[in-house]
Design a protein around this motif. Sequence first.
Motif, PDB file in Angstrom:
ATOM      1  N   ILE A  12     -18.515  23.483 -24.903  1.00  0.00           N
ATOM      2  CA  ILE A  12     -18.413  22.278 -24.077  1.00  0.00           C
ATOM      3  C   ILE A  12     -18.678  21.034 -24.905  1.00  0.00           C
ATOM      4  O   ILE A  12     -17.948  20.040 -24.833  1.00  0.00           O
ATOM      5  N   GLN A  13     -19.735  21.102 -25.737  1.00  0.00           N
ATOM      6  CA  GLN A  13     -20.107  19.947 -26.542  1.00  0.00           C
ATOM      7  C   GLN A  13     -19.018  19.567 -27.542  1.00  0.00           C
ATOM      8  O   GLN A  13     -18.796  18.396 -27.814  1.00  0.00           O
ATOM      9  N   SER A  14     -18.322  20.558 -28.070  1.00  0.00           N
ATOM     10  CA  SER A  14     -17.256  20.269 -29.034  1.00  0.00           C
ATOM     11  C   SER A  14     -16.143  19.455 -28.396  1.00  0.00           C
ATOM     12  O   SER A  14     -15.572  18.555 -29.024  1.00  0.00           O
ATOM     13  N   LEU A  15     -15.837  19.735 -27.129  1.00  0.00           N
ATOM     14  CA  LEU A  15     -14.788  18.999 -26.427  1.00  0.00           C
ATOM     15  C   LEU A  15     -15.269  17.614 -25.995  1.00  0.00           C
ATOM     16  O   LEU A  15     -14.511  16.646 -26.013  1.00  0.00           O
ATOM     17  N   LEU A  16     -16.539  17.527 -25.602  1.00  0.00           N
ATOM     18  CA  LEU A  16     -17.076  16.231 -25.187  1.00  0.00           C
ATOM     19  C   LEU A  16     -17.212  15.284 -26.368  1.00  0.00           C
ATOM     20  O   LEU A  16     -16.979  14.076 -26.250  1.00  0.00           O
ATOM     21  N   HIS A  27      -9.571  27.366 -30.771  1.00  0.00           N
ATOM     22  CA  HIS A  27      -9.695  28.793 -31.078  1.00  0.00           C
ATOM     23  C   HIS A  27     -10.567  29.015 -32.312  1.00  0.00           C
ATOM     24  O   HIS A  27     -11.344  29.982 -32.364  1.00  0.00           O
ATOM     25  N   LEU A  28     -10.440  28.141 -33.317  1.00  0.00           N
ATOM     26  CA  LEU A  28     -11.269  28.266 -34.517  1.00  0.00           C
ATOM     27  C   LEU A  28     -12.737  28.076 -34.185  1.00  0.00           C
ATOM     28  O   LEU A  28     -13.608  28.782 -34.720  1.00  0.00           O
ATOM     29  N   ILE A  29     -13.034  27.128 -33.306  1.00  0.00           N
ATOM     30  CA  ILE A  29     -14.418  26.907 -32.885  1.00  0.00           C
ATOM     31  C   ILE A  29     -14.939  28.130 -32.128  1.00  0.00           C
ATOM     32  O   ILE A  29     -16.071  28.590 -32.343  1.00  0.00           O
ATOM     33  N   PHE A  30     -14.114  28.662 -31.235  1.00  0.00           N
ATOM     34  CA  PHE A  30     -14.509  29.858 -30.476  1.00  0.00           C
ATOM     35  C   PHE A  30     -14.787  31.031 -31.410  1.00  0.00           C
ATOM     36  O   PHE A  30     -15.775  31.753 -31.245  1.00  0.00           O
ATOM     37  N   THR A  31     -13.920  31.207 -32.405  1.00  0.00           N
ATOM     38  CA  THR A  31     -14.108  32.295 -33.367  1.00  0.00           C
ATOM     39  C   THR A  31     -15.384  32.085 -34.176  1.00  0.00           C
ATOM     40  O   THR A  31     -16.142  33.039 -34.432  1.00  0.00           O
ATOM     41  N   LEU A  61     -16.557  18.567 -12.957  1.00  0.00           N
ATOM     42  CA  LEU A  61     -15.833  18.574 -14.223  1.00  0.00           C
ATOM     43  C   LEU A  61     -15.021  19.855 -14.341  1.00  0.00           C
ATOM     44  O   LEU A  61     -15.283  20.835 -13.637  1.00  0.00           O
ATOM     45  N   ASP A  62     -14.048  19.840 -15.240  1.00  0.00           N
ATOM     46  CA  ASP A  62     -13.174  21.005 -15.392  1.00  0.00           C
ATOM     47  C   ASP A  62     -12.718  21.103 -16.839  1.00  0.00           C
ATOM     48  O   ASP A  62     -12.291  20.102 -17.430  1.00  0.00           O
ATOM     49  N   LEU A  63     -12.814  22.291 -17.420  1.00  0.00           N
ATOM     50  CA  LEU A  63     -12.263  22.548 -18.747  1.00  0.00           C
ATOM     51  C   LEU A  63     -10.875  23.123 -18.532  1.00  0.00           C
ATOM     52  O   LEU A  63     -10.731  24.209 -17.976  1.00  0.00           O
ATOM     53  N   ARG A  64      -9.880  22.399 -18.963  1.00  0.00           N
ATOM     54  CA  ARG A  64      -8.510  22.843 -18.706  1.00  0.00           C
ATOM     55  C   ARG A  64      -7.643  22.707 -19.955  1.00  0.00           C
ATOM     56  O   ARG A  64      -8.018  22.037 -20.918  1.00  0.00           O
ATOM     57  N   ALA A  65      -6.484  23.335 -19.876  1.00  0.00           N
ATOM     58  CA  ALA A  65      -5.510  23.271 -20.973  1.00  0.00           C
ATOM     59  C   ALA A  65      -4.234  22.621 -20.461  1.00  0.00           C
ATOM     60  O   ALA A  65      -3.937  22.665 -19.258  1.00  0.00           O
ATOM     61  N   CYS A  66      -3.493  22.014 -21.356  1.00  0.00           N
ATOM     62  CA  CYS A  66      -2.197  21.435 -21.011  1.00  0.00           C
ATOM     63  C   CYS A  66      -1.294  21.534 -22.234  1.00  0.00           C
ATOM     64  O   CYS A  66      -1.761  21.716 -23.357  1.00  0.00           O
ATOM     65  N   ARG A  67      -0.005  21.414 -22.016  1.00  0.00           N
ATOM     66  CA  ARG A  67       0.946  21.393 -23.115  1.00  0.00           C
ATOM     67  C   ARG A  67       1.508  19.980 -23.238  1.00  0.00           C
ATOM     68  O   ARG A  67       1.999  19.410 -22.270  1.00  0.00           O
TER      69      ARG A  67
END
Length: 316
Positions: A12-16, A27-31, A61-67
């Motif tokens: 969460i902090q990486s996105l904020l 994905h690299l952060i998750f790995t 709040l919402d963690l979401r993906a988009c293209r």
Amino acid sequence: MAVLSWKHHTLIQSLLERGPLTEKEFHLIFTGITGQNPGTHQGKFNDYLLKINRELSYVQLDLRACRDPYDGRVYFGVVNNVSDDQSKLGTKYSVPQIAFFKAIVEAIAQDVTAEGTICNLDALNIKLENQVLNSSGSQSQDVPAAFKNFTMSHKEKTLDQLVKDKWLCYTEDDNIGLGVRSILDLRSWFHNAGVPSCQVCNEAGFKAKLCPNDGCAVRIHHYCLKKRFSQKGVLVCPSCDTQWQYQPPKVEPIEVEDEETEPVQSQPSSNPGPSQPSLRSKRKRQRLNDAETAGCSSQASGAKRKRVTRSSAHPR
């Protein structure tokens, strides 16, 4: 209520902290955090996102993906699900800057040609007074002084700041498009504003390919066309069976370096001081000169801007 681990908090902090991240970056952060690759542990990755969103829902709040329709890449980000006066207090942008941004978004979303961009000169010539009239519906509504004092220089700085913050993007042909944060955040707004959806993915089709048949309202994102019809030599409209030609999009967003953009004041000054011109400023002046020569804006000559019709959007 389940408690999130430090691994969830780090995601969460990486996105904020960094804003929207590409799928590869996230994905690299998750790995790095879990030691597992989302490509081979998709179930584990989805479980993490599901647990995070359950907790984020308590604070709207919402963690979401988009293209991104400009480059076809997938992005992840954390967005606010509430749009009210209280949530607006958290923005660093002033009221005129927000009105300016809103006018740009509306111009791009309402373009029947689905180009997904607005000419730089058209953006700079947007009149904020129209935003006051549109929101109030009354011709007697007084225009705030802050709107009247919002100069061309303020607009240029605001554009650069919006691009830096990923609300807007500069394209290869020096036009202005919607940034990934807008695509993530404004999903509900696109739907409520009646922006036509892509026939394939059902997301807002403000930048898409239109069916050659003027009587057909189908529009499909370029990346959806490429994915769906990659093995076919001739593309066929899924609604009216009209054949159309597919060409990869030429417009892609341009990354803007942080040092090229000056920070925008929360309350813009009516007399901004001189500053050393940057590479972006030089390119911007060149864009304006080119746009004036080409006549990309009818407003520049004092004429009223005309909306392109659906039938004239297709080359004959």
